[in-house]
Motif scaffolding. Structure first.
Motif, PDB file in Angstrom:
ATOM      1  N   SER A   9     -21.179  87.368  27.037  1.00 39.35           N
ATOM      2  CA  SER A   9     -21.418  86.292  28.174  1.00 39.35           C
ATOM      3  C   SER A   9     -20.408  85.263  27.902  1.00 39.35           C
ATOM      4  O   SER A   9     -20.052  84.884  26.900  1.00 39.35           O
ATOM      5  CB  SER A   9     -22.809  85.700  27.563  1.00 39.35           C
ATOM      6  OG  SER A   9     -22.883  84.272  28.245  1.00 39.35           O
ATOM      7  N   ASP A  34     -24.158  91.399  29.033  1.00 36.37           N
ATOM      8  CA  ASP A  34     -24.403  89.844  28.786  1.00 36.37           C
ATOM      9  C   ASP A  34     -23.669  88.969  29.804  1.00 36.37           C
ATOM     10  O   ASP A  34     -23.501  87.901  29.953  1.00 36.37           O
ATOM     11  CB  ASP A  34     -24.498  89.305  27.550  1.00 36.37           C
ATOM     12  CG  ASP A  34     -25.945  89.857  26.736  1.00 36.37           C
ATOM     13  OD1 ASP A  34     -26.827  90.042  27.439  1.00 36.37           O
ATOM     14  OD2 ASP A  34     -25.933  89.890  25.648  1.00 36.37           O
ATOM     15  N   GLN A  37     -23.993  86.765  32.981  1.00 38.76           N
ATOM     16  CA  GLN A  37     -24.227  85.316  32.922  1.00 38.76           C
ATOM     17  C   GLN A  37     -23.203  84.473  33.569  1.00 38.76           C
ATOM     18  O   GLN A  37     -23.192  83.498  34.068  1.00 38.76           O
ATOM     19  CB  GLN A  37     -24.636  84.949  31.663  1.00 38.76           C
ATOM     20  CG  GLN A  37     -25.769  85.577  31.109  1.00 38.76           C
ATOM     21  CD  GLN A  37     -26.340  85.314  29.479  1.00 38.76           C
ATOM     22  OE1 GLN A  37     -25.569  84.104  29.262  1.00 38.76           O
ATOM     23  NE2 GLN A  37     -27.313  85.936  28.899  1.00 38.76           N
TER      24      GLN A  37
END
Length: 96
Positions: A9, A34, A37
């Motif tokens: 992320s 992730d 995001q």
């Protein structure tokens, strides 16, 4: 063309900056795990310089309940699209 994949992320790591620095003009970036995001409006601006060459994996967006929250301009692809991008690329570089 090289395909860069990012799995962290942008809120948790700055490795996305390294990926962008390493990319050349026709390279593509795929957000997975992730890193999807980064496809949300508040974070997508970080990738403005690669407009049209930024992809996010549908399955990872769905798993995180983020599919409907993607910013405009993010190209959402499924696993088959991931395979296609990989096949088109001369090289795949993973950023973890």
């Amino acid at each position: 063309m090289q395909l860069h994949t990012l799995n962290r992320s942008p809120l948790a790591s700055n490795v996305w900056r390294q990926a962008l620095t390493a990319m050349s003009g026709d390279d593509r970036l795929l957000l997975i795990e992730d890193a999807v995001q980064g496809a949300l409006a508040p974070q997508a601006g970080r990738f403005a310089e690669i407009k049209g060459r930024l992809f996010a994996l549908r399955e990872d967006l769905e798993a995180r309940g983020l599919l409907e929250r993607c910013a405009e301009g993010i190209q959402i692809i499924d696993v088959d699209g991931f395979v296609d991008l990989t096949a088109e690329a001369d090289k795949v570089i993973s950023w973890y």
